[in-house]
Design an enzyme around this catalytic site. Structure first.
Site, PDB file in Angstrom:
ATOM      1  N   ALA A 186     -23.621 -19.224   7.532  1.00  0.00           N
ATOM      2  CA  ALA A 186     -24.803 -18.869   8.569  1.00  0.00           C
ATOM      3  C   ALA A 186     -25.240 -17.990   8.845  1.00  0.00           C
ATOM      4  O   ALA A 186     -25.669 -18.361  10.140  1.00  0.00           O
ATOM      5  CB  ALA A 186     -23.882 -20.002  10.253  1.00  0.00           C
ATOM      6  N   VAL A 193     -15.770 -19.136   1.253  1.00  0.00           N
ATOM      7  CA  VAL A 193     -15.569 -20.824   1.009  1.00  0.00           C
ATOM      8  C   VAL A 193     -15.115 -21.223   0.394  1.00  0.00           C
ATOM      9  O   VAL A 193     -14.245 -22.119   0.037  1.00  0.00           O
ATOM     10  CB  VAL A 193     -16.060 -21.690   1.851  1.00  0.00           C
ATOM     11  CG1 VAL A 193     -16.889 -21.136   4.001  1.00  0.00           C
ATOM     12  CG2 VAL A 193     -17.549 -21.247   1.584  1.00  0.00           C
ATOM     13  N   ILE A 243     -37.333 -24.490   0.951  1.00  0.00           N
ATOM     14  CA  ILE A 243     -37.929 -23.849   2.350  1.00  0.00           C
ATOM     15  C   ILE A 243     -37.923 -22.455   2.049  1.00  0.00           C
ATOM     16  O   ILE A 243     -36.467 -22.381   1.417  1.00  0.00           O
ATOM     17  CB  ILE A 243     -36.124 -24.581   2.635  1.00  0.00           C
ATOM     18  CG1 ILE A 243     -36.020 -26.404   2.705  1.00  0.00           C
ATOM     19  CG2 ILE A 243     -36.294 -24.159   3.841  1.00  0.00           C
ATOM     20  CD1 ILE A 243     -36.795 -26.428   3.338  1.00  0.00           C
ATOM     21  N   TYR A 273     -26.974 -26.338 -11.027  1.00  0.00           N
ATOM     22  CA  TYR A 273     -27.103 -25.950  -9.007  1.00  0.00           C
ATOM     23  C   TYR A 273     -27.922 -27.465  -8.994  1.00  0.00           C
ATOM     24  O   TYR A 273     -27.088 -27.926  -8.579  1.00  0.00           O
ATOM     25  CB  TYR A 273     -28.715 -25.437  -9.016  1.00  0.00           C
ATOM     26  CG  TYR A 273     -28.867 -25.432  -7.463  1.00  0.00           C
ATOM     27  CD1 TYR A 273     -28.297 -24.750  -7.024  1.00  0.00           C
ATOM     28  CD2 TYR A 273     -29.989 -26.005  -7.368  1.00  0.00           C
ATOM     29  CE1 TYR A 273     -28.511 -24.559  -5.311  1.00  0.00           C
ATOM     30  CE2 TYR A 273     -30.858 -26.182  -5.651  1.00  0.00           C
ATOM     31  CZ  TYR A 273     -29.931 -25.907  -4.832  1.00  0.00           C
ATOM     32  OH  TYR A 273     -29.846 -25.534  -3.716  1.00  0.00           O
TER      33      TYR A 273
HETATM   34  N1  NAD Z   1     -34.021 -22.378   0.459  1.00  0.00           N
HETATM   35  C1  NAD Z   1     -34.343 -23.770  -0.729  1.00  0.00           C
HETATM   36  O1  NAD Z   1     -35.154 -24.067  -0.676  1.00  0.00           O
HETATM   37  C2  NAD Z   1     -32.934 -24.814  -0.046  1.00  0.00           C
HETATM   38  C3  NAD Z   1     -33.239 -26.318  -0.917  1.00  0.00           C
HETATM   39  C4  NAD Z   1     -32.392 -26.784  -0.823  1.00  0.00           C
HETATM   40  C5  NAD Z   1     -30.879 -26.711  -0.976  1.00  0.00           C
HETATM   41  N2  NAD Z   1     -31.118 -25.673  -0.041  1.00  0.00           N
HETATM   42  C6  NAD Z   1     -29.378 -24.977   0.333  1.00  0.00           C
HETATM   43  O2  NAD Z   1     -29.356 -24.723   2.017  1.00  0.00           O
HETATM   44  C7  NAD Z   1     -28.350 -24.447   1.563  1.00  0.00           C
HETATM   45  C8  NAD Z   1     -28.586 -22.915   2.134  1.00  0.00           C
HETATM   46  O3  NAD Z   1     -29.381 -22.282   1.556  1.00  0.00           O
HETATM   47  P1  NAD Z   1     -30.578 -21.079   2.245  1.00  0.00           P
HETATM   48  O4  NAD Z   1     -31.772 -21.240   1.236  1.00  0.00           O
HETATM   49  O5  NAD Z   1     -31.003 -20.897   3.325  1.00  0.00           O
HETATM   50  O6  NAD Z   1     -30.325 -19.855   1.515  1.00  0.00           O
HETATM   51  P2  NAD Z   1     -29.084 -18.319   2.536  1.00  0.00           P
HETATM   52  O7  NAD Z   1     -28.828 -17.594   0.924  1.00  0.00           O
HETATM   53  O8  NAD Z   1     -30.424 -17.718   2.878  1.00  0.00           O
HETATM   54  O9  NAD Z   1     -28.457 -19.173   3.095  1.00  0.00           O
HETATM   55  C9  NAD Z   1     -27.013 -19.218   2.534  1.00  0.00           C
HETATM   56  C10 NAD Z   1     -25.157 -18.577   3.171  1.00  0.00           C
HETATM   57  O10 NAD Z   1     -24.485 -18.761   2.681  1.00  0.00           O
HETATM   58  C11 NAD Z   1     -24.136 -17.511   2.507  1.00  0.00           C
HETATM   59  N3  NAD Z   1     -22.738 -17.815   1.395  1.00  0.00           N
HETATM   60  C12 NAD Z   1     -23.261 -17.786   0.288  1.00  0.00           C
HETATM   61  N4  NAD Z   1     -22.098 -17.923  -0.406  1.00  0.00           N
HETATM   62  C13 NAD Z   1     -20.934 -17.897   0.375  1.00  0.00           C
HETATM   63  C14 NAD Z   1     -19.749 -18.405   0.236  1.00  0.00           C
HETATM   64  N5  NAD Z   1     -18.989 -18.538  -1.063  1.00  0.00           N
HETATM   65  N6  NAD Z   1     -18.584 -18.379   1.419  1.00  0.00           N
HETATM   66  C15 NAD Z   1     -19.288 -18.917   2.645  1.00  0.00           C
HETATM   67  N7  NAD Z   1     -20.853 -18.397   3.070  1.00  0.00           N
HETATM   68  C16 NAD Z   1     -21.049 -17.799   1.316  1.00  0.00           C
HETATM   69  C17 NAD Z   1     -24.803 -16.562   1.922  1.00  0.00           C
HETATM   70  O11 NAD Z   1     -23.757 -14.831   1.971  1.00  0.00           O
HETATM   71  C18 NAD Z   1     -25.896 -16.761   2.918  1.00  0.00           C
HETATM   72  O12 NAD Z   1     -25.699 -16.291   3.949  1.00  0.00           O
HETATM   73  C19 NAD Z   1     -27.694 -23.701   0.273  1.00  0.00           C
HETATM   74  O13 NAD Z   1     -26.371 -24.734   0.404  1.00  0.00           O
HETATM   75  C20 NAD Z   1     -29.139 -24.400  -0.597  1.00  0.00           C
HETATM   76  O14 NAD Z   1     -28.496 -24.518  -1.657  1.00  0.00           O
HETATM   77  C21 NAD Z   1     -31.699 -24.769   0.099  1.00  0.00           C
END
Ligand code: NAD
Length: 273
Positions: free
Chosen positions: A28, A78, A210, A177
């Protein structure tokens, strides 16, 4: 809760979609997770902000508090059982129950590496964070959530996992991934079947492209079109708020008859029956 509209006699409802609920969001501290946390607070929930990044987590907690909801931060990776057990302990020291668990933390969506060059360590780490952590969070939190006292004809709790469009389509250079996110979709289905009798719904979301920090500072124009043709053209890519809105729906009473689903938020890039 009801409030009187300023200067008028009419009363209007201020009850949010998840008013009075306690919601935990992993990852978050930025991007989609932050948008879910802030929107959740706006819809009336207290938020447990979990992230490995302390600064990001604290900023998110401040945004939640600005919405007049309670927020705590738990700074942990996590992906280990020890850490997840601590997250559970701290959560229940601060809140009497958890209603909504959002497993959002994820990595590796933009590490383009073909299979023949992919390092085993990278494969393992992506699986640890993207699916092992989801398993651990569900394992240790659901033990408590299944005891949430709720009337017999009502849902007891909600789990929402953030998977990816890639979990359905795969992607060249994104094998680890994509496979980890396919595992999230499958895990969601199995858990939904296990949890049905316990009146806990388990769904996942499959976002397309996103615009967040996961793209490592790339511009919107650079990521536009990544992953395929998007029928909706009124904006270039999806935004974290587009995902947060659907998470609110899944977390709300309106989605109580949905479980085991993988909902696409891709601007129409994926259309499946
Ligand atoms: N952005 C996209 O295009 C997209 C598309 C499909 C899915 N997603 C998924 O959405 C989710 C959020 O991604 P986002 O785009 O907001 O990325 P982001 O990098 O902005 O946010 C991810 C957050 O997860 C935290 N994190 C990473 N590893 C961690 C761990 N081991 N323990 C605790 N926290 C951890 C990071 O510090 C970061 O704050 C992810 O699961 C990602 O795979 C994103």
């Amino acid at each position: 809760m009801y409030a009187r509209e300023k200067g008028k006699r009419r009363w209007f409802s201020m009850v949010g979609l998840i008013s009075g609920k306690n919601m935990l969001v992993t990852g978050a501290g930025s991007g989609i997770g932050r948008a879910i946390a802030v929107r959740g607070a706006r819809e009336g929930a207290n938020v447990i902000v979990v992230d490995i990044n302390s600064q990001g987590a604290r900023e998110t907690a401040e945004l939640v508090k600005k919405e007049n909801q309670k927020a705590i931060t738990i700074i942990r990776d996590v992906s280990t059982a020890e850490n997840v057990k601590e997250i559970v302990k701290i959560t229940y020291e601060n809140f009497d129950r958890l209603d909504i668990l959002v497993n959002n933390a994820g990595i590796g969506g933009t590490n383009l590496s073909p299979v023949i060059k992919l390092d085993e360590k990278d494969w393992d780490r992506i699986f640890q964070v993207n699916i092992r952590a989801v398993f651990l969070m569900c394992k240790y939190f659901l033990r408590h959530m299944i005891k949430n006292e709720t009337p017999r004809d009502q849902i007891r709790g909600k789990v929402i996992n953030i998977a990816s469009q890639r979990g359905k389509t795969g992607g060249a250079g994104l094998s680890a991934y994509s496979a980890s996110k396919a595992a999230v979709i499958s895990f969601t289905q199995s858990l939904a079947k296990e949890m049905g009798r316990k009146r806990i719904t388990v769904n996942c979301i499959c976002p397309g492209t996103i615009y967040t920090g996961i793209w490592g500072g790339a511009t919107i124009d650079q990521i536009k079109g990544f992953g395929g043709e998007v029928p909706l053209k009124y904006k270039k890519v999806g935004l974290p708020e587009d995902v947060a809105g659907v998470v609110m729906f899944l977390a709300s009473k309106d989605a109580d008859w949905m479980t085991g689903q993988a909902v696409n938020i891709t601007g129409g890039m994926i259309m499946t029956r």
